[in-house]
Design an enzyme around this catalytic site. Structure first.
Site, PDB file in Angstrom:
ATOM      1  N   ASP A  11      18.664 -15.850  51.374  1.00  0.00           N
ATOM      2  CA  ASP A  11      17.826 -17.039  51.271  1.00  0.00           C
ATOM      3  C   ASP A  11      18.617 -18.214  50.702  1.00  0.00           C
ATOM      4  O   ASP A  11      19.168 -18.122  49.595  1.00  0.00           O
ATOM      5  CB  ASP A  11      16.689 -16.707  50.282  1.00  0.00           C
ATOM      6  N   ASP A  12      18.694 -19.320  51.447  1.00  0.00           N
ATOM      7  CA  ASP A  12      19.236 -20.583  50.923  1.00  0.00           C
ATOM      8  C   ASP A  12      20.712 -20.528  50.529  1.00  0.00           C
ATOM      9  O   ASP A  12      21.144 -21.254  49.632  1.00  0.00           O
ATOM     10  CB  ASP A  12      18.443 -21.045  49.686  1.00  0.00           C
ATOM     11  N   CYS A  50      12.729 -21.946  55.463  1.00  0.00           N
ATOM     12  CA  CYS A  50      12.731 -20.482  55.618  1.00  0.00           C
ATOM     13  C   CYS A  50      12.008 -19.955  56.846  1.00  0.00           C
ATOM     14  O   CYS A  50      12.613 -19.318  57.712  1.00  0.00           O
ATOM     15  CB  CYS A  50      12.134 -19.829  54.378  1.00  0.00           C
ATOM     16  N   HIS A 104       9.707 -14.360  56.889  1.00  0.00           N
ATOM     17  CA  HIS A 104       9.048 -15.054  55.784  1.00  0.00           C
ATOM     18  C   HIS A 104       7.657 -14.432  55.628  1.00  0.00           C
ATOM     19  O   HIS A 104       6.929 -14.299  56.615  1.00  0.00           O
ATOM     20  CB  HIS A 104       8.943 -16.550  56.076  1.00  0.00           C
ATOM     21  N   ASP A 300      19.464 -17.954  56.011  1.00  0.00           N
ATOM     22  CA  ASP A 300      18.494 -18.660  56.862  1.00  0.00           C
ATOM     23  C   ASP A 300      18.798 -20.147  56.990  1.00  0.00           C
ATOM     24  O   ASP A 300      18.409 -20.789  57.958  1.00  0.00           O
ATOM     25  CB  ASP A 300      17.039 -18.406  56.415  1.00  0.00           C
ATOM     26  N   HIS A 301      19.501 -20.711  56.028  1.00  0.00           N
ATOM     27  CA  HIS A 301      19.948 -22.116  56.064  1.00  0.00           C
ATOM     28  C   HIS A 301      20.737 -22.367  54.791  1.00  0.00           C
ATOM     29  O   HIS A 301      20.891 -21.468  53.961  1.00  0.00           O
ATOM     30  CB  HIS A 301      18.766 -23.096  56.161  1.00  0.00           C
TER      31      HIS A 301
END
Length: 515
Positions: A11-12, A50, A104, A300-301
Site C-alpha cells: 500500500d502506497d 487504492c 480494497h 498500488d501507487h
C-alpha cells in the site's frame, strides 16, 4: 506442471528502495529479491488511489472500464462481470489465497474481497487492522493520539502485534499448508505500510537520524501548476499531530521540521515492510519452494513526500503513479539454485548493507494493468485475449499487453517486424503508461483528493512516455461516464530529461496540436 505464484502488493509504496537507487533507505530483503529479478524502473498505476488501482490491475481493465474512480461500487454489478487475475488462476487449477489488503475492502470488492469468485478460501484480514486509526500513538505528554507520525512500542499495541506482522505469520502458515498438501498456489499478500498512519515498531526510527533527512527536492507548489492538478492532502490533515499545526488550506505548507519527520517515518515504515518481506521470502526457502514459485513485488501507487508541496497520492505526478515492479522467475530471471541452497536468506535491516543490484533492469514504460496477462504468460497459462474497444459484456479479456517481451530484450532491441506477436501491434514506437485522476472542481476543495462519482466534474487524463508526461484535465459527466476532450480545463507538459521532478509546466509554451 506450472509454477506457484507469490504476489506481493504494498500500500502506497513509491520506489523508495535501495534497488531503485535510494541511498538512504535500508531495504536489504527487497534488494535481495531484486538481485534475482527483472526490475522495471518505469512502472505506473492507472489511478493513484487504492480501490481504483487495485480493481484495475486485478481485472486487467482500466478505470474507464471498471467505472471505479472512488470506493463505492462493485465492478461486477456496476460495469461488467469481469474475471480477475486470481479467478483465472483458480479456474486453471490453482489454490488462490488472499492475505491482508489485496482487494480494497468494502463495497468495491463486495464486502468479501471478491470471494468466492477470486479466492479458494475466505481471505484473511489481520485482527488488529481495526485499530489502525485509533489513538495508539504516545505523545510527548504521555497521552495517546491518532497521529500521522506514529512509531510505537509493539508490546503496548492491542494484542501485542501489528497488522503486517500478522499477515506475514498467516502467509507463512499457508505456505506450510501448501507444501504439505502439495498444492499449486497463487498466494497474494497485501502489506499496509507505508500507508498512513505511519505506525511501525519504534526501533526502526534509529535507522534514520533526523539530521540525515532532507526535505523534498521541490517542496513548493510549482508556479505554473494548474489548480485543478493540485491535491490538498486532506487525509493527513485529519490526524491529531497535523491538526495541531493549524496549517492553512489548501496549500499549507507544513513546517520544515514536521516535513522531515514525515519523511523519516516513511523511510522507517519501508524498513519495517522490508523486514516482513524478508521473513516471508525466507519462509519460501524453508518450505523448499523458491525454485518453483514466481514472485511479483509491486505497489498500488506511490505517495508524495512533499514534492510540489503535496503529500499523499491523489495526483497524476510520477511520485503518485510510479511504483516498484519486479518479477522473480526461476530459470528465467535467475538460474535455479541447487537443492537445499537458500535463495532468500533473511537479512536484518539493522545490520545488512549489501548494495545488491537488480539482476536485470528495464527502463521501458509499463503499466500495472499489464500484470494479469504478464502473470498468465509466465505461468504458462493461455494469455487472456485483448479486450475489444467496448468490453462491458466480455467476461475475460485484458486491456494491458503482457510485458514478458521486455524481460530478456536488451534495452534498445524490440522484436523485429516479422516476429511481432504483440496483440497491440508492433512496438516500434515507445510504450506509454496511461493514468487518470478525477476532480470535483477546478480549484482545490475538501473533496478534491477523493471525490465521489456523483461529484466528479473533471478528469485528468495523463500519459507518460520515456521523454515526457502530458496531462489534460477535461470535462467529465459522471452520469454517463463520458469525457469531453473538446472542453479542456487545463493542461500539463513536463519534459523528463530537463525536468525530472515535473516542476516546470510548459503546456502553455507549446502548440498543443504538435503532440
Amino acid at each position: 506442471d506450472g509454477m506457484n505464484v507469490l504476489f506481493i502488493v504494498v500500500d502506497d509504496l513509491r520506489p523508495l528502495l535501495g534497488c531503485y537507487g535510494d541511498k538512504l533507505v535500508k531495504s536489504p530483503n527487497i534488494d535481495q529479491l531484486a538481485s534475482q529479478s527483472i526490475v522495471f524502473s518505469n512502472a505506473h498505476a492507472q489511478q493513484a488511489v487504492c480501490a481504483p488501482s487495485r480493481v484495475s490491475f486485478l481485472t486487467g481493465r482500466r478505470p474507464d472500464t471498471t467505472r471505479l474512480y472512488d470506493f463505492y461500487s462493485y465492478w461486477r454489478v456496476h460495469a461488467g462481470n469481469y474475471s480477475t487475475m486470481p479467478q483465472y488462476f483458480k479456474e486453471n487449477g490453482y489454490v488462490t489465497l488472499s492475505v491482508g489488503k489485496v482487494f480494497h475492502p468494502g463495497v468495491s470488492s463486495n464486502y468479501s474481497d471478491d470471494y468466492p469468485y477470486s479466492w479458494s478460501i475466505p481471505p484473511f484480514h489481520p485482527s488488529t487492522e481495526k485499530y489502525e486509526n485509533d489513538k495508539t500513538c504516545r505523545g510527548k505528554d504521555g497521552k495517546l493520539y491518532a497521529n500521522l507520525v506514529c512509531p510505537v512500542n509493539v508490546t503496548e499495541m492491542p494484542s501485542g502485534t501489528l497488522p503486517d506482522i500478522q499477515s506475514t505469520e498467516e502467509a507463512i502458515r499457508l505456505l506450510n499448508v501448501m507444501k504439505i498438501n502439495k498444492q499449486k498456489f497463487f498466494l497474494a499478500v497485501g502489506y499496509h505500510k507505508p500507508h498512513i498512519p505511519l505506525r511501525y515498531p519504534q526501533e526502526f526510527l534509529k535507522l534514520y537520524p533526523l539530521e540525515n533527512i532532507t526535505l523534498a527536492p521541490d517542496p513548493w507548489v510549482p508556479e505554473k501548476l494548474p489548480s485543478v492538478a493540485y491535491n490538498p492532502w486532506t487525509d493527513i490533515r485529519q490526524r491529531d499531530d497535523v491538526k495541531a499545526l493549524n496549517v492553512s488550506f489548501p496549500y499549507g505548507p507544513l513546517p520544515d521540521d514536521f516535513q522531515r519527520q514525515i519523511r523519516q517515518s516513511y523511510y522507517a515504515a519501508v524498513s519495517y515492510l522490508d523486514m516482513q518481506v524478508g521473513l516471508l521470502l525466507s519462509a519460501l526457502d524453508d518450505v523448499g519452494l523458491s525454485n518453483s514459485t514466481i514472485i511479483v513485488f509491486t505497489a498500488d501507487h506511490g505517495w508524495s513526500l512533499g514534492e510540489h508541496g503535496e503529500w499523499a497520492k491523489y495526483s497524476n505526478f510520477d511520485v503518485a503513479t510510479r511504483v516498484p515492479l519486479m518479477f522473480y522467475v526461476p530459470g528465467m530471471t535467475t538460474s535455479s539454485a541447487s537443492q537445499g541452497e537458500r535463495v532468500f536468506p533473511y537479512l536484518d535491516p539493522f545490520s545488512h548493507i549489501l548494495g545488491l543490484v537488480p539482476q536485470g533492469r528495464s527502463k521501458k514504460v509499463v503499466e500495472l494493468v499489464s500484470l494479469f496477462s504478464t502473470l498468465a504468460e509466465l505461468a504458462g497459462l493461455q494469455v487472456p485475449p485483448v479486450c475489444p474497444e467496448t468490453s462491458f459484456d466480455v467476461a475475460l479479456c485484458t486491456e494491458g499487453a503482457s510485458i514478458v517481451r521486455y524481460f530478456n530484450a536488451s534495452e534498445d532491441k524490440v522484436k523485429e517486424e516479422d516476429e511481432c506477436d504483440d496483440p497491440y501491434g508492433c512496438f516500434n514506437e515507445e510504450p506509454v503508461a496511461f493514468s487518470q485522476y478525477p476532480r470535483p472542481a477546478d480549484t482545490p476543495q475538501w473533496n478534491s483528493d477523493k471525490p465521489k462519482l456523483k461529484d466528479i466534474r473533471i478528469m485528468g487524463y495523463s500519459m507518460r512516455t520515456i521523454d515526457y508526461r502530458y496531462t489534460v484535465w477535461v470535462q467529465f459527466n459522471p452520469n454517463n461516464f463520458s469525457a469531453n476532450f473538446k472542453d479542456v480545463h487545463a493542461g500539463e507538459l513536463y519534459m523528463v530529461e530537463t525536468d525530472p521532478n515535473q516542476d516546470y509546466n510548459i503546456y502553455n509554451n507549446t502548440l498543443h496540436g504538435c503532440l
